[in-house]
Design a protein around this motif. Structure first.
Motif, PDB file in Angstrom:
ATOM      1  N   CYS A  84       0.879  -1.162   0.000  1.00  0.00           N
ATOM      2  CA  CYS A  84       0.000   0.000   0.000  1.00  0.00           C
ATOM      3  C   CYS A  84       0.921   1.217   0.000  1.00  0.00           C
ATOM      4  CB  CYS A  84      -0.870  -0.045   1.252  1.00  0.00           C
ATOM      5  SG  CYS A  84      -2.259   1.078   1.277  1.00  0.00           S
ATOM      6  N   GLN A  85       0.600   2.220  -0.792  1.00  0.00           N
ATOM      7  CA  GLN A  85       1.448   3.403  -0.821  1.00  0.00           C
ATOM      8  C   GLN A  85       0.619   4.646  -1.054  1.00  0.00           C
ATOM      9  OE1 GLN A  85       3.666   4.717  -4.352  1.00  0.00           O
ATOM     10  NE2 GLN A  85       3.285   2.665  -5.182  1.00  0.00           N
ATOM     11  N   THR A  86       1.187   5.755  -0.672  1.00  0.00           N
ATOM     12  CA  THR A  86       0.605   7.044  -0.981  1.00  0.00           C
ATOM     13  C   THR A  86       1.731   7.950  -1.476  1.00  0.00           C
ATOM     14  OG1 THR A  86      -0.806   8.836  -0.142  1.00  0.00           O
ATOM     15  CG2 THR A  86       0.753   7.866   1.415  1.00  0.00           C
ATOM     16  N   TYR A  87       1.400   8.801  -2.421  1.00  0.00           N
ATOM     17  CA  TYR A  87       2.407   9.666  -3.025  1.00  0.00           C
ATOM     18  C   TYR A  87       1.772  10.995  -3.406  1.00  0.00           C
ATOM     19  CZ  TYR A  87       0.271   7.611  -7.192  1.00  0.00           C
ATOM     20  OH  TYR A  87      -0.628   7.174  -8.128  1.00  0.00           O
ATOM     21  N   ARG A  88       2.610  12.025  -3.460  1.00  0.00           N
ATOM     22  CA  ARG A  88       2.114  13.369  -3.773  1.00  0.00           C
ATOM     23  C   ARG A  88       1.456  13.394  -5.150  1.00  0.00           C
ATOM     24  NH1 ARG A  88       3.105  17.248  -0.239  1.00  0.00           N
ATOM     25  NH2 ARG A  88       4.805  16.922   1.220  1.00  0.00           N
ATOM     26  N   GLY A  89       0.325  14.068  -5.220  1.00  0.00           N
ATOM     27  CA  GLY A  89      -0.379  14.247  -6.478  1.00  0.00           C
ATOM     28  C   GLY A  89       0.106  15.499  -7.190  1.00  0.00           C
ATOM     29  N   ALA A  90      -0.668  15.946  -8.163  1.00  0.00           N
ATOM     30  CA  ALA A  90      -0.301  17.116  -8.955  1.00  0.00           C
ATOM     31  C   ALA A  90      -0.353  18.405  -8.134  1.00  0.00           C
ATOM     32  CB  ALA A  90      -1.218  17.234 -10.167  1.00  0.00           C
ATOM     33  N   GLU A  91      -1.255  18.459  -7.164  1.00  0.00           N
ATOM     34  CA  GLU A  91      -1.375  19.638  -6.305  1.00  0.00           C
ATOM     35  C   GLU A  91      -0.740  19.328  -4.954  1.00  0.00           C
ATOM     36  OE1 GLU A  91      -5.640  19.979  -6.287  1.00  0.00           O
ATOM     37  OE2 GLU A  91      -5.598  21.342  -8.002  1.00  0.00           O
ATOM     38  N   PRO A  92      -0.103  20.307  -4.315  1.00  0.00           N
ATOM     39  CA  PRO A  92       0.610  20.018  -3.062  1.00  0.00           C
ATOM     40  C   PRO A  92      -0.273  19.470  -1.940  1.00  0.00           C
ATOM     41  CG  PRO A  92       0.889  22.335  -3.715  1.00  0.00           C
ATOM     42  CD  PRO A  92       0.016  21.686  -4.738  1.00  0.00           C
ATOM     43  N   GLN A  93      -1.535  19.807  -1.931  1.00  0.00           N
ATOM     44  CA  GLN A  93      -2.421  19.346  -0.858  1.00  0.00           C
ATOM     45  C   GLN A  93      -3.090  18.013  -1.176  1.00  0.00           C
ATOM     46  OE1 GLN A  93      -3.055  21.819  -2.957  1.00  0.00           O
ATOM     47  NE2 GLN A  93      -5.210  21.893  -3.486  1.00  0.00           N
ATOM     48  N   GLY A  94      -2.827  17.463  -2.373  1.00  0.00           N
ATOM     49  CA  GLY A  94      -3.451  16.211  -2.786  1.00  0.00           C
ATOM     50  C   GLY A  94      -2.463  15.061  -2.836  1.00  0.00           C
ATOM     51  N   TRP A  95      -2.928  13.899  -2.434  1.00  0.00           N
ATOM     52  CA  TRP A  95      -2.118  12.683  -2.450  1.00  0.00           C
ATOM     53  C   TRP A  95      -2.864  11.602  -3.213  1.00  0.00           C
ATOM     54  CZ3 TRP A  95       2.644  11.688   0.049  1.00  0.00           C
ATOM     55  CH2 TRP A  95       3.199  12.815   0.665  1.00  0.00           C
ATOM     56  N   ARG A  96      -2.140  10.713  -3.832  1.00  0.00           N
ATOM     57  CA  ARG A  96      -2.724   9.559  -4.522  1.00  0.00           C
ATOM     58  C   ARG A  96      -2.318   8.292  -3.790  1.00  0.00           C
ATOM     59  NH1 ARG A  96      -3.462  10.132 -10.982  1.00  0.00           N
ATOM     60  NH2 ARG A  96      -5.086  11.706 -10.821  1.00  0.00           N
ATOM     61  N   MET A  97      -3.128   7.254  -3.972  1.00  0.00           N
ATOM     62  CA  MET A  97      -2.866   5.981  -3.312  1.00  0.00           C
ATOM     63  C   MET A  97      -2.882   4.839  -4.312  1.00  0.00           C
ATOM     64  SD  MET A  97      -5.052   6.031   0.168  1.00  0.00           S
ATOM     65  CE  MET A  97      -4.266   4.485   0.600  1.00  0.00           C
ATOM     66  N   ARG A 175     -11.903  10.592  -5.449  1.00  0.00           N
ATOM     67  CA  ARG A 175     -11.351  11.514  -4.448  1.00  0.00           C
ATOM     68  C   ARG A 175     -12.143  11.451  -3.153  1.00  0.00           C
ATOM     69  NH1 ARG A 175     -10.054  17.723  -5.846  1.00  0.00           N
ATOM     70  NH2 ARG A 175      -8.471  16.612  -7.057  1.00  0.00           N
ATOM     71  N   LEU A 176     -11.409  11.547  -2.056  1.00  0.00           N
ATOM     72  CA  LEU A 176     -11.998  11.703  -0.727  1.00  0.00           C
ATOM     73  C   LEU A 176     -11.364  12.932  -0.106  1.00  0.00           C
ATOM     74  CD1 LEU A 176     -13.914  10.427   1.398  1.00  0.00           C
ATOM     75  CD2 LEU A 176     -11.885   9.283   2.346  1.00  0.00           C
ATOM     76  N   ASN A 177     -12.206  13.908   0.237  1.00  0.00           N
ATOM     77  CA  ASN A 177     -11.719  15.132   0.861  1.00  0.00           C
ATOM     78  C   ASN A 177     -11.560  14.941   2.357  1.00  0.00           C
ATOM     79  OD1 ASN A 177     -11.635  16.826  -1.488  1.00  0.00           O
ATOM     80  ND2 ASN A 177     -13.866  16.839  -1.427  1.00  0.00           N
ATOM     81  N   ARG A 178     -10.663  15.729   2.942  1.00  0.00           N
ATOM     82  CA  ARG A 178     -10.471  15.712   4.390  1.00  0.00           C
ATOM     83  C   ARG A 178     -11.818  15.979   5.053  1.00  0.00           C
ATOM     84  NH1 ARG A 178      -6.563  16.747   8.230  1.00  0.00           N
ATOM     85  NH2 ARG A 178      -4.925  17.207   6.734  1.00  0.00           N
ATOM     86  N   PRO A 179     -12.165  15.178   6.055  1.00  0.00           N
ATOM     87  CA  PRO A 179     -13.433  15.423   6.755  1.00  0.00           C
ATOM     88  C   PRO A 179     -13.427  16.796   7.412  1.00  0.00           C
ATOM     89  CG  PRO A 179     -12.494  13.285   7.357  1.00  0.00           C
ATOM     90  CD  PRO A 179     -11.461  14.010   6.550  1.00  0.00           C
TER      91      PRO A 179
END
Length: 189
Positions: A84-97, A175-179
């Motif tokens: 399982c991994q997460t990495y920075r997306g195109a925008e600084p506040q977004g991550w992909r998994m 996408r899931l936004n921060r609660p």
């Protein structure tokens, strides 16, 4: 810089950071045993070798240190059964998994629970506003996890090359936004 935990407890299994010096045999075997299961959807598997495994582990160390990618082993009963991994997306506040399991571990809810745990961990970090999961449109079983976890499909886009052997080349992005933070004990609208 804030980082996610190196070990995330998930009840009957854990997510733990991959380690370059100690995990070669385990990750190599895990990929080797999962090769046929993964190859239709993950083009990188076709180049699986001792060298690519060593490169993956070395990059995992340096990218963890830079805060760019966080790679975890999914470990059940002391044995890695997936990643399982997460990495920075195109925008600084977004991550992909991304995630995958050994075929013997699939279909038991492990990937869903591992993904949920890593999403929750990422939302403890102050700079993470949303997490995305991407899969090839033809890989319909992969839509189950984001659906179960409350992600919303936000777009479809051309997949970067190479296209997976069973893929159509179109990625579905969820996408899931921060609660929202509670205000005086109640959730914000």
């Amino acid at each position: 810089m804030d980082r996610p935990s190196q070990i995330i407890e998930c009840g009957d299994f854990v997510l733990r950071r991959w380690r370059e010096r100690s995990d070669f045999d385990q990750v190599f075997t895990l990929i080797e045993e999962s090769r046929d299961h993964l190859l239709p959807w993950m083009p990188w598997v076709a180049q699986h070798s001792e060298k690519t495994t060593r490169d993956f582990l070395a990059k995992s160390e340096s990218r963890w240190a830079s805060g760019e990618v966080y790679n975890y082993a999914v470990v059940k009963d002391g044995t890695p059964v997936g990643m399982c991994q997460t990495y920075r997306g195109a925008e600084p506040q977004g991550w992909r998994m991304g995630y995958w399991l050994h075929p013997a571990a699939a279909g038991r809810g492990i990937a869903t629970r591992a993904t949920a745990a890593l999403v929750a961990e990422m939302f403890t970090l102050p700079d993470v506003e949303y997490v995305e999961i991407t899969h090839d449109l033809a890989n319909t079983p992969s839509s189950a996890i984001p659906r179960r976890l409350g992600f919303t499909e936000v777009r479809r886009e051309q997949a970067p090359p190479p296209t997976a052997p069973s893929g159509c080349g179109i990625d579905v992005v969820w996408r899931l936004n921060r609660p929202a933070q509670p205000v005086n004990g109640t959730a914000s609208p």
